[in-house]
Design a protein around this motif. Structure first.
Motif, PDB file in Angstrom:
ATOM      1  N   SER A 237       0.885  -1.150   0.000  1.00  0.00           N
ATOM      2  CA  SER A 237       0.000   0.000   0.000  1.00  0.00           C
ATOM      3  C   SER A 237       0.929   1.208   0.000  1.00  0.00           C
ATOM      4  CB  SER A 237      -0.876  -0.035   1.247  1.00  0.00           C
ATOM      5  OG  SER A 237      -1.717   1.103   1.268  1.00  0.00           O
ATOM      6  N   ASP A 238       0.387   2.395  -0.115  1.00  0.00           N
ATOM      7  CA  ASP A 238       1.228   3.596  -0.089  1.00  0.00           C
ATOM      8  C   ASP A 238       0.327   4.741   0.335  1.00  0.00           C
ATOM      9  OD1 ASP A 238       3.247   5.411  -0.389  1.00  0.00           O
ATOM     10  OD2 ASP A 238       3.614   5.006  -2.508  1.00  0.00           O
ATOM     11  N   MET A 239       0.751   5.465   1.371  1.00  0.00           N
ATOM     12  CA  MET A 239      -0.149   6.469   1.947  1.00  0.00           C
ATOM     13  C   MET A 239       0.654   7.561   2.624  1.00  0.00           C
ATOM     14  SD  MET A 239      -3.224   5.627   4.573  1.00  0.00           S
ATOM     15  CE  MET A 239      -4.253   6.912   5.247  1.00  0.00           C
TER      16      MET A 239
ATOM     17  N   ILE B 243      -0.338  14.722   0.279  1.00  0.00           N
ATOM     18  CA  ILE B 243      -1.483  13.878   0.645  1.00  0.00           C
ATOM     19  C   ILE B 243      -1.537  12.773  -0.401  1.00  0.00           C
ATOM     20  CG2 ILE B 243      -3.976  13.779   1.033  1.00  0.00           C
ATOM     21  CD1 ILE B 243      -3.874  16.822   1.606  1.00  0.00           C
ATOM     22  N   GLU B 244      -1.505  11.540   0.072  1.00  0.00           N
ATOM     23  CA  GLU B 244      -1.401  10.411  -0.856  1.00  0.00           C
ATOM     24  C   GLU B 244      -2.378   9.297  -0.496  1.00  0.00           C
ATOM     25  OE1 GLU B 244       2.253   8.126  -0.480  1.00  0.00           O
ATOM     26  OE2 GLU B 244       2.048   7.406  -2.542  1.00  0.00           O
ATOM     27  N   ASP B 245      -3.087   8.838  -1.509  1.00  0.00           N
ATOM     28  CA  ASP B 245      -3.958   7.673  -1.345  1.00  0.00           C
ATOM     29  C   ASP B 245      -3.598   6.606  -2.368  1.00  0.00           C
ATOM     30  OD1 ASP B 245      -5.777   8.356   0.776  1.00  0.00           O
ATOM     31  OD2 ASP B 245      -6.608   9.873  -0.567  1.00  0.00           O
TER      32      ASP B 245
ATOM     33  N   GLY C 281       1.818  10.313  -9.322  1.00  0.00           N
ATOM     34  CA  GLY C 281       1.611   9.018  -8.668  1.00  0.00           C
ATOM     35  C   GLY C 281       2.278   7.897  -9.433  1.00  0.00           C
ATOM     36  N   HIS C 282       1.979   6.689  -9.014  1.00  0.00           N
ATOM     37  CA  HIS C 282       2.604   5.514  -9.619  1.00  0.00           C
ATOM     38  C   HIS C 282       1.727   4.299  -9.398  1.00  0.00           C
ATOM     39  CE1 HIS C 282       3.732   4.483  -5.471  1.00  0.00           C
ATOM     40  NE2 HIS C 282       4.048   5.757  -5.343  1.00  0.00           N
ATOM     41  N   GLY C 283       1.945   3.272 -10.214  1.00  0.00           N
ATOM     42  CA  GLY C 283       1.260   2.013 -10.003  1.00  0.00           C
ATOM     43  C   GLY C 283       1.741   1.394  -8.704  1.00  0.00           C
TER      44      GLY C 283
ATOM     45  N   PHE D 196      -3.327   2.724  -8.523  1.00  0.00           N
ATOM     46  CA  PHE D 196      -2.358   3.819  -8.510  1.00  0.00           C
ATOM     47  C   PHE D 196      -2.351   4.539  -7.171  1.00  0.00           C
ATOM     48  CE2 PHE D 196      -3.569   3.687 -13.040  1.00  0.00           C
ATOM     49  CZ  PHE D 196      -2.301   3.664 -13.611  1.00  0.00           C
ATOM     50  N   THR D 197      -1.294   5.332  -6.966  1.00  0.00           N
ATOM     51  CA  THR D 197      -1.353   6.342  -5.915  1.00  0.00           C
ATOM     52  C   THR D 197      -1.612   7.680  -6.597  1.00  0.00           C
ATOM     53  OG1 THR D 197       0.987   6.982  -6.041  1.00  0.00           O
ATOM     54  CG2 THR D 197       0.439   5.131  -4.608  1.00  0.00           C
ATOM     55  N   ILE D 198      -2.268   8.573  -5.864  1.00  0.00           N
ATOM     56  CA  ILE D 198      -2.388   9.970  -6.292  1.00  0.00           C
ATOM     57  C   ILE D 198      -1.810  10.766  -5.136  1.00  0.00           C
ATOM     58  CG2 ILE D 198      -3.969  11.864  -6.834  1.00  0.00           C
ATOM     59  CD1 ILE D 198      -4.452  10.079  -9.027  1.00  0.00           C
ATOM     60  N   GLU D 199      -0.716  11.496  -5.384  1.00  0.00           N
ATOM     61  CA  GLU D 199       0.014  12.087  -4.273  1.00  0.00           C
ATOM     62  C   GLU D 199       0.664  13.434  -4.588  1.00  0.00           C
ATOM     63  OE1 GLU D 199       3.754  10.092  -3.342  1.00  0.00           O
ATOM     64  OE2 GLU D 199       3.266   8.523  -4.770  1.00  0.00           O
ATOM     65  N   PRO D 200      -0.161  14.440  -4.875  1.00  0.00           N
ATOM     66  CA  PRO D 200       0.460  15.751  -5.100  1.00  0.00           C
ATOM     67  C   PRO D 200       1.051  16.300  -3.805  1.00  0.00           C
ATOM     68  CG  PRO D 200      -1.910  15.989  -4.962  1.00  0.00           C
ATOM     69  CD  PRO D 200      -1.618  14.512  -4.907  1.00  0.00           C
TER      70      PRO D 200
ATOM     71  N   THR E 225       6.254  -1.248  -4.359  1.00  0.00           N
ATOM     72  CA  THR E 225       5.652   0.045  -4.023  1.00  0.00           C
ATOM     73  C   THR E 225       5.599   0.923  -5.262  1.00  0.00           C
ATOM     74  OG1 THR E 225       6.509  -0.097  -1.796  1.00  0.00           O
ATOM     75  CG2 THR E 225       5.820   2.067  -2.541  1.00  0.00           C
ATOM     76  N   HIS E 226       6.711   0.992  -5.985  1.00  0.00           N
ATOM     77  CA  HIS E 226       6.680   1.666  -7.281  1.00  0.00           C
ATOM     78  C   HIS E 226       6.558   0.561  -8.316  1.00  0.00           C
ATOM     79  CE1 HIS E 226       8.721   5.552  -5.638  1.00  0.00           C
ATOM     80  NE2 HIS E 226       7.548   5.306  -5.111  1.00  0.00           N
ATOM     81  N   ASP E 227       5.323   0.149  -8.535  1.00  0.00           N
ATOM     82  CA  ASP E 227       5.032  -0.964  -9.435  1.00  0.00           C
ATOM     83  C   ASP E 227       5.094  -0.436 -10.873  1.00  0.00           C
ATOM     84  OD1 ASP E 227       4.288  -3.761  -8.757  1.00  0.00           O
ATOM     85  OD2 ASP E 227       2.596  -3.409 -10.062  1.00  0.00           O
TER      86      ASP E 227
HETATM   87 MN   LIG Z   1       3.959   6.909  -3.290  1.00  0.00          MN
END
Ligand SMILES: [Mn+2]
Length: 363
Positions: free
Chosen positions: A232-234, A339-341, A296-298, A323-327, A303-305
């Motif tokens: 996961s990534d948060m 902030i990342e989900d 973001g990334h897959g 994906f993550t969305i993390e601006p 983690t960085h898929d």
């Molecule tokens: Mn990330």
């Protein structure tokens, strides 16, 4: 994993490549694709390899050390066991079919390729891209694992407010977080925990130090647990005791930008357009130029898929990609907010797997 192998060969056919057999090796360089295509568990499988065939079948070759783990894995592969290097090479020679061998050039060392060429005289064809696209679309089992890893992570974020106190160091907080992650069911960390206080939060990949927590600090936390090998990534950014107008404005701008990115993550969108639209949103504010990484990334076995959400991501988003969305906005010597989900692409809105609140929290 017959369905994953079949999908790989569909991508290979789409690219008009002629491949008789694919070699996935965990030899000198531990290739994570080995676990993706075998779903083997209970071992490290160093020195093992897989051969994948166009009909979806596969063979797993392993040492006597991992024989039991391979048998217990209940995979749909045939198992072959070697007890020496010579036997390993002989098995490779015997079971590689045809004149066109597919390899992920990005996952195999030059050393290993040179060794392979001593016995294999056919063509070596790079299928990195096809493997990446196969892995990018997650099946139900993968999504369940990422969801579980995200639940453990979100639960742990919820426990952070009780951990904060005057004088706490970043390293101490990282340790407390990692203890809780394990306690909540994580089998490992997805990556090294980032705990950044105050101005340290302006470095996106900061390494935790002995810096202590003070009133008015940004508390940027980027951590996640792993479950059944899946990541996961948060990231959340809190404020300790108080927040000034500038800090609040940065926070609100990042949150708006993140919501915009989430809104645009849907099947049919071009990946780079999502990055560009979030980047433009931030550049139209007073924080122009302060969003300094990709959106973001897959995420999956790594983690960085495979696949990213960056200005050069020239592919179409599809359902069940994760994906993550993390601006973020980063102001040197002042601090930053990210902030990342972790999200699954769905037909309509994406499903957010990391559910802990994104309201501005002053703790
Ligand atoms: Mn990330």
């Amino acid at each position: 994993m017959r369905n994953r192998i079949e999908r790989l060969f569909e991508y290979i056919a789409k690219e008009k490549k002629n491949i008789d057999c694919v070699l996935v090796s965990r030899s000198t360089f531990p290739d994570i694709n080995f676990f993706y295509f075998s779903d083997a568990s209970g071992g490290l499988f160093d020195g093992s390899f897989l051969l994948l065939y166009p009909d979806g079948s596969s063979k797993l070759f392993t040492s006597t050390m991992e024989q039991e783990a391979a048998e217990k894995s209940k995979g749909d592969f045939e198992i072959y066991v070697f007890s020496s290097r010579d036997e390993r090479i002989k098995l490779l020679e015997e079971h590689i079919k045809g004149n066109n061998l597919g390899l992920s050039f990005s996952s195999i060392t030059y050393f290993e390729v040179e060794k392979l060429k001593e016995t294999y005289k056919g063509n070596l064809v790079d299928i990195t891209k096809e493997i990446n696209f196969t892995r990018a679309i997650k099946d139900r089992k993968e999504i369940e694992n990422i969801k579980k890893a995200s639940e453990i992570t979100s639960k742990t974020f919820g426990e952070v407010p009780d951990m904060l106190s005057d004088g706490l160091t970043e390293k101490e907080l990282s340790f407390k977080i990692e203890f809780q992650l394990r306690k909540n069911g994580a089998e490992a960390l997805s990556y090294d925990t980032i705990a950044a206080f105050g101005a340290n939060s302006s470095l996106p990949h900061y390494e935790s130090s002995d810096c202590t927590l003070k009133n008015g600090d940004f508390v940027l936390l980027d951590f996640a647990g792993r479950y059944n090998k899946y990541c996961s990534d948060m990231t959340r950014t809190f404020f300790y005791r108080k927040a000034n107008q500038e800090q609040k404005k940065i926070y609100e701008t990042v949150l708006e930008a993140q919501m915009l990115g989430i809104d645009e993550l849907k099947p049919g969108a071009i990946a780079k357009d999502i990055h560009n639209s979030v980047s433009k949103y931030i550049d139209d504010t007073e924080f122009k130029g302060r969003f300094i990484h990709s959106l973001g990334h897959g995420i999956g076995l790594e983690t960085h898929d495979t696949l990213g959400l960056s200005p050069i991501s020239d592919y179409m988003i599809e359902e069940n990609m994760v994906f993550t969305i993390e601006p973020g906005i980063y102001i040197p010597e002042f601090g930053g907010v990210r902030i990342e989900d972790t999200l699954v692409v769905k037909k309509g809105k994406p499903e957010i797997l990391t559910t802990f609140t994104k309201d501005l929290l002053i703790i």
